[in-house]
Design an enzyme around this catalytic site. Sequence first.
Site, PDB file in Angstrom:
ATOM      1  N   ASP A  29       0.962  -1.030  -0.001  1.00 49.48           N
ATOM      2  CA  ASP A  29      -0.007   0.044   0.065  1.00 49.48           C
ATOM      3  C   ASP A  29       0.910   1.279   0.014  1.00 49.48           C
ATOM      4  O   ASP A  29       1.774   1.400   0.875  1.00 49.48           O
ATOM      5  CB  ASP A  29      -0.959   0.081   1.222  1.00 49.48           C
ATOM      6  CG  ASP A  29      -1.798   1.164   1.181  1.00 49.48           C
ATOM      7  OD1 ASP A  29      -3.035   0.938   0.690  1.00 49.48           O
ATOM      8  OD2 ASP A  29      -1.612   2.287   1.862  1.00 49.48           O
ATOM      9  N   ILE A  30       0.434   2.234  -0.834  1.00 45.34           N
ATOM     10  CA  ILE A  30       1.309   3.712  -0.833  1.00 45.34           C
ATOM     11  C   ILE A  30       1.040   4.406   0.309  1.00 45.34           C
ATOM     12  O   ILE A  30      -0.124   4.588   0.402  1.00 45.34           O
ATOM     13  CB  ILE A  30       1.245   4.312  -2.194  1.00 45.34           C
ATOM     14  CG1 ILE A  30       1.464   3.401  -3.575  1.00 45.34           C
ATOM     15  CG2 ILE A  30       1.796   5.668  -2.355  1.00 45.34           C
ATOM     16  CD1 ILE A  30       1.162   4.083  -4.759  1.00 45.34           C
ATOM     17  N   GLU A  89      -4.661   2.325  -4.566  1.00 44.48           N
ATOM     18  CA  GLU A  89      -3.135   2.401  -4.284  1.00 44.48           C
ATOM     19  C   GLU A  89      -2.494   1.081  -3.880  1.00 44.48           C
ATOM     20  O   GLU A  89      -1.296   0.967  -3.193  1.00 44.48           O
ATOM     21  CB  GLU A  89      -2.798   3.439  -3.399  1.00 44.48           C
ATOM     22  CG  GLU A  89      -3.237   3.460  -1.899  1.00 44.48           C
ATOM     23  CD  GLU A  89      -4.606   4.167  -1.914  1.00 44.48           C
ATOM     24  OE1 GLU A  89      -4.940   4.309  -0.754  1.00 44.48           O
ATOM     25  OE2 GLU A  89      -5.376   3.975  -2.801  1.00 44.48           O
TER      26      GLU A  89
END
Length: 329
Positions: free
Chosen positions: A203-204, A246
């Site tokens: 996950d960004i 994301e």
Amino acid sequence: MKERLKYAPCGYISITHEGMVTDVNHTFLDMMGYTREDLVHKHIETIMSTANKLIFHSYFYPYINLYGHVEELYLRLKDSKGESIPYIFNGRRFVLEGVEIIDCVLVQMGKRIDYELELRSAKKQIEDAYWEKDQTLVKLKQIHMEIEQKQQELIEINTILVERSNTDKLTGLKNRRFFQEKLEEQIIRYRKMEEPFSIYIIDIDYFKNVNDTWGHQTGDYVLENLAEILTSHTHEKDIVARYGGEEFVMILPNMEEAESKIKAENLRHAIANTSWEMINITVSIGIATFNPKDSDITIMAKADQALYASKENGRNRVTHIIDINEKLL
């Protein structure tokens, strides 16, 4: 709805952000055999199969929320007789008097069906030709050539449709649907050969801030470049896919706990040390390694729990589910 739109040469549906149908044109109703009462104020997913609901959730909603529009989504919808009808689905979001509405245009995919009908017709011509005295050998050869051409065209169309249904348009990575299929295959391989494997959910960190501060064009740039980094850190048998928004996922065959943590840490470090122009990008990673008691649901839940721990402990870090379990002992 304007009169011309009611009878436009394509289907038109308006839905709310939650998917409830607010309007539909006569063209779509005629194509599908429904009345307005059948669809208006009903959820659009009521005319979808389970597989197409998954596509709708993993592609349509994330794109509408992120970009405000969706282009060329391939879906099959059930008509009033329960038959599955193929459509190309385009949607665009706008706000009318403070209410969010999504307008959708649906174009029926008749070309593929036409090719199938042409192929059947060509085969029938061959059968008739054998029984008709006035047919010549040249005519038979010509029909054979037409069949081969139609078969090749049909194969090419099928290949394109399968590739589109399995590919994330922005990043070029495989999508959630493809990932789920490969995860199920990997579990079957594990049951037969006891071949270990691990799952990453990536996950960004603070991605919403990127879009809010620098705009969606920069957000797209980050997603595309992260996809390239992930791909460059995979082997031939590894699976990397965009899970939605994301979030990215990876399947790593023949990889147990210790090695999976080392590889994830190297990946996290490579992303953090990449030049991202105006911004700094880091990721949080959750890992789970499959065991005999796991299923596709439990291993994803474990990886997600590990990802949550990475976020809770400051982000830009790697957590394996066994790290959490060991702390609880």
